[in-house]
Scaffold this motif. Structure first.
Motif, mmCIF file in Angstrom:
data_model
loop_
_atom_site.group_PDB
_atom_site.id
_atom_site.type_symbol
_atom_site.label_atom_id
_atom_site.label_comp_id
_atom_site.label_asym_id
_atom_site.label_seq_id
_atom_site.Cartn_x
_atom_site.Cartn_y
_atom_site.Cartn_z
ATOM 1 N N GLU A 133 0.834 -1.200 0.000
ATOM 2 C CA GLU A 133 0.000 0.000 0.000
ATOM 3 C C GLU A 133 0.874 1.258 0.000
ATOM 4 O O GLU A 133 1.754 1.411 0.840
ATOM 5 C CB GLU A 133 -0.911 -0.008 1.227
ATOM 6 N N ARG A 134 0.599 2.147 -0.938
ATOM 7 C CA ARG A 134 1.392 3.381 -1.041
ATOM 8 C C ARG A 134 0.955 4.366 0.041
ATOM 9 O O ARG A 134 -0.236 4.633 0.205
ATOM 10 C CB ARG A 134 1.223 4.007 -2.425
ATOM 11 N N ILE A 135 1.913 4.889 0.762
ATOM 12 C CA ILE A 135 1.640 5.870 1.809
ATOM 13 C C ILE A 135 2.057 7.244 1.291
ATOM 14 O O ILE A 135 3.199 7.432 0.859
ATOM 15 C CB ILE A 135 2.409 5.550 3.112
ATOM 16 N N ALA A 136 1.136 8.189 1.311
ATOM 17 C CA ALA A 136 1.416 9.529 0.791
ATOM 18 C C ALA A 136 2.512 10.215 1.589
ATOM 19 O O ALA A 136 2.662 9.975 2.799
ATOM 20 C CB ALA A 136 0.140 10.375 0.823
ATOM 21 N N SER A 137 3.267 11.081 0.899
ATOM 22 C CA SER A 137 4.356 11.808 1.563
ATOM 23 C C SER A 137 3.826 12.639 2.731
ATOM 24 O O SER A 137 4.483 12.739 3.776
ATOM 25 C CB SER A 137 5.066 12.711 0.556
ATOM 26 N N ALA A 138 2.648 13.233 2.560
ATOM 27 C CA ALA A 138 2.071 14.047 3.628
ATOM 28 C C ALA A 138 1.799 13.212 4.879
ATOM 29 O O ALA A 138 1.930 13.703 6.001
ATOM 30 C CB ALA A 138 0.778 14.704 3.146
ATOM 31 N N THR A 139 1.441 11.941 4.678
ATOM 32 C CA THR A 139 1.195 11.062 5.826
ATOM 33 C C THR A 139 2.488 10.790 6.576
ATOM 34 O O THR A 139 2.521 10.804 7.808
ATOM 35 C CB THR A 139 0.576 9.734 5.348
ATOM 36 N N TRP A 140 3.572 10.546 5.827
ATOM 37 C CA TRP A 140 4.865 10.325 6.479
ATOM 38 C C TRP A 140 5.291 11.556 7.284
ATOM 39 O O TRP A 140 5.795 11.426 8.406
ATOM 40 C CB TRP A 140 5.943 9.999 5.431
ATOM 41 N N VAL A 141 5.094 12.731 6.704
ATOM 42 C CA VAL A 141 5.460 13.966 7.406
ATOM 43 C C VAL A 141 4.640 14.128 8.680
ATOM 44 O O VAL A 141 5.169 14.480 9.743
ATOM 45 C CB VAL A 141 5.252 15.192 6.487
ATOM 46 N N TYR A 292 -2.889 18.030 8.441
ATOM 47 C CA TYR A 292 -3.103 16.857 7.604
ATOM 48 C C TYR A 292 -4.576 16.726 7.223
ATOM 49 O O TYR A 292 -4.918 16.489 6.063
ATOM 50 C CB TYR A 292 -2.628 15.596 8.325
ATOM 51 N N LEU A 293 -5.455 16.879 8.212
ATOM 52 C CA LEU A 293 -6.890 16.781 7.941
ATOM 53 C C LEU A 293 -7.353 17.887 6.994
ATOM 54 O O LEU A 293 -8.183 17.658 6.110
ATOM 55 C CB LEU A 293 -7.677 16.841 9.248
ATOM 56 N N GLY A 294 -6.822 19.106 7.193
ATOM 57 C CA GLY A 294 -7.168 20.205 6.300
ATOM 58 C C GLY A 294 -6.723 19.925 4.879
ATOM 59 O O GLY A 294 -7.461 20.195 3.914
ATOM 60 N N ARG A 295 -5.534 19.371 4.728
ATOM 61 C CA ARG A 295 -5.028 19.041 3.395
ATOM 62 C C ARG A 295 -5.897 17.970 2.743
ATOM 63 O O ARG A 295 -6.209 18.056 1.549
ATOM 64 C CB ARG A 295 -3.582 18.558 3.494
ATOM 65 N N GLU A 296 -6.270 16.941 3.524
ATOM 66 C CA GLU A 296 -7.089 15.873 2.967
ATOM 67 C C GLU A 296 -8.466 16.390 2.561
ATOM 68 O O GLU A 296 -9.014 15.991 1.528
ATOM 69 C CB GLU A 296 -7.229 14.735 3.990
ATOM 70 N N ALA A 297 -9.049 17.268 3.385
ATOM 71 C CA ALA A 297 -10.360 17.836 3.044
ATOM 72 C C ALA A 297 -10.286 18.650 1.759
ATOM 73 O O ALA A 297 -11.166 18.564 0.895
ATOM 74 C CB ALA A 297 -10.859 18.705 4.195
ATOM 75 N N TRP A 298 -9.221 19.438 1.625
ATOM 76 C CA TRP A 298 -9.030 20.235 0.410
ATOM 77 C C TRP A 298 -8.821 19.336 -0.798
ATOM 78 O O TRP A 298 -9.391 19.571 -1.870
ATOM 79 C CB TRP A 298 -7.820 21.149 0.593
#
Length: 310
Positions: A133-141, A292-298
């Motif tokens: 499963e690919r994990i987004a860079s933003a998730t790692w950060v 992170y949540l704001g980025r995902e919502a956007w």
């Protein structure tokens, strides 16, 4: 001539489902975070007794909830369909709950909480290795920021003493929680409420064999009922429902909000002013989660607009 782009409802439904799942997991973390406030109201020397009563009331809440929602026949079907994945999730949660008590006998709360902060990282790595499963860079950060923040929160109370048993048990908690999160996500078609009920029964049974006694006063019993049903049981039900809808790494990441909120509630209700380390570290964790949540919502909103041809 290429076919025109037609928006599919599945994309928007999936985005809506992920948003709903994130809200449920975050609500679970909020419910769990009140555990510290309730524990401060209890006058109990034996931790096993607390675990027994908490597990008992959580079991009663979860069973009552399933009977109310699905009826006796539907509840029996849920148990019959949970299979090995559900049993594994139950064992994982029982292991994590029991190991927490055992770990505290060998090391400090700070050491245990710091190791538990690695849950999102462990879940992400397990998903990557086992399922590709690919994990987004933003998730790692975000995961890295959470680990740093929790490290700062606990830095004032970390001990230099190394306890192989305590640290091993803390790692067992982290791996058990990560495994339960991944199984819940991978078997999203399986309702896991019976699984967490099974986990509370297992934890309560183990605690019953270790508890020095079960006698508690009526006021303490009332607090334990709220602790078990509304904080522990409700939190478990919300978590396994939401974790089915979002990536395992994100579910584990959102659950770390409990670490930030717990000292905040204790400060508000009991007047225990958190240390500077707790405030700074908590702010980092909270900022990481909100960003992170704001980025995902956007991102989901933009994907929805693109899919609709806007």
């Amino acid at each position: 001539m290429p076919a025109p782009v037609v928006s599919t409802p599945s994309a928007s439904v999936d985005a809506h489902g992920q948003g709903y799942g994130a809200v449920l997991v975050l609500a679970a973390a909020i419910a769990w975070s009140f555990g510290g406030v309730l524990a401060r109201l209890l006058d109990m020397d034996d931790g096993w007794t607390l675990i027994f009563w908490r597990s008992l009331f959580a079991s009663l809440f979860l069973l009552t909830f399933m009977l109310w929602r699905d009826g006796p026949r539907g509840t029996r079907m849920l148990f019959s369909r949970m299979g090995l994945p559900g049993l594994a999730v139950g064992v994982c949660f029982a292991t994590a709950s029991t190991s927490f008590i055992l770990a505290l006998a060998h090391t400090t709360v700070a050491n245990v909480v710091l190791i538990q902060a690695s849950v999102p990282l462990i879940a992400a790595l397990m998903c990557r290795v086992l399922y590709g499963e690919r994990i987004a860079s933003a998730t790692w950060v975000a995961i890295a920021a959470v680990i740093v923040g929790v490290g700062i929160m606990m830095s004032g109370s970390l001990t230099g003493r190394v306890s192989p048993i305590g640290d091993a048990l803390a790692l067992l908690i982290a791996f058990s929680f990560s495994t339960a999160t991944i199984i819940t996500r991978r078997y999203a078609h399986v309702a896991m409420t019976p699984a967490v009920f099974t986990g509370t029964v297992i934890a309560g049974t183990v605690a019953a064999t270790q508890a020095a006694g079960f006698a508690v006063s009526a006021p303490q019993l009332g607090i334990l009922a709220v602790f078990g049903a509304m904080s522990f049981g409700l939190g478990l039900a919300l978590f396994v429902t939401g974790a089915r809808l979002i990536p395992a790494a994100l579910a584990a990441l959102l659950s770390t909000a409990e670490t930030v909120l717990a000292p905040l509630w204790v400060a508000l209700f009991h007047g225990e002013v958190p240390s500077e380390h707790t405030v700074v570290g908590g702010a980092i964790v909270l900022a990481a989660l909100l960003c992170y949540l704001g980025r995902e919502a956007w991102r989901q909103r933009r994907a929805g607009l693109t899919g609709s041809g806007a």
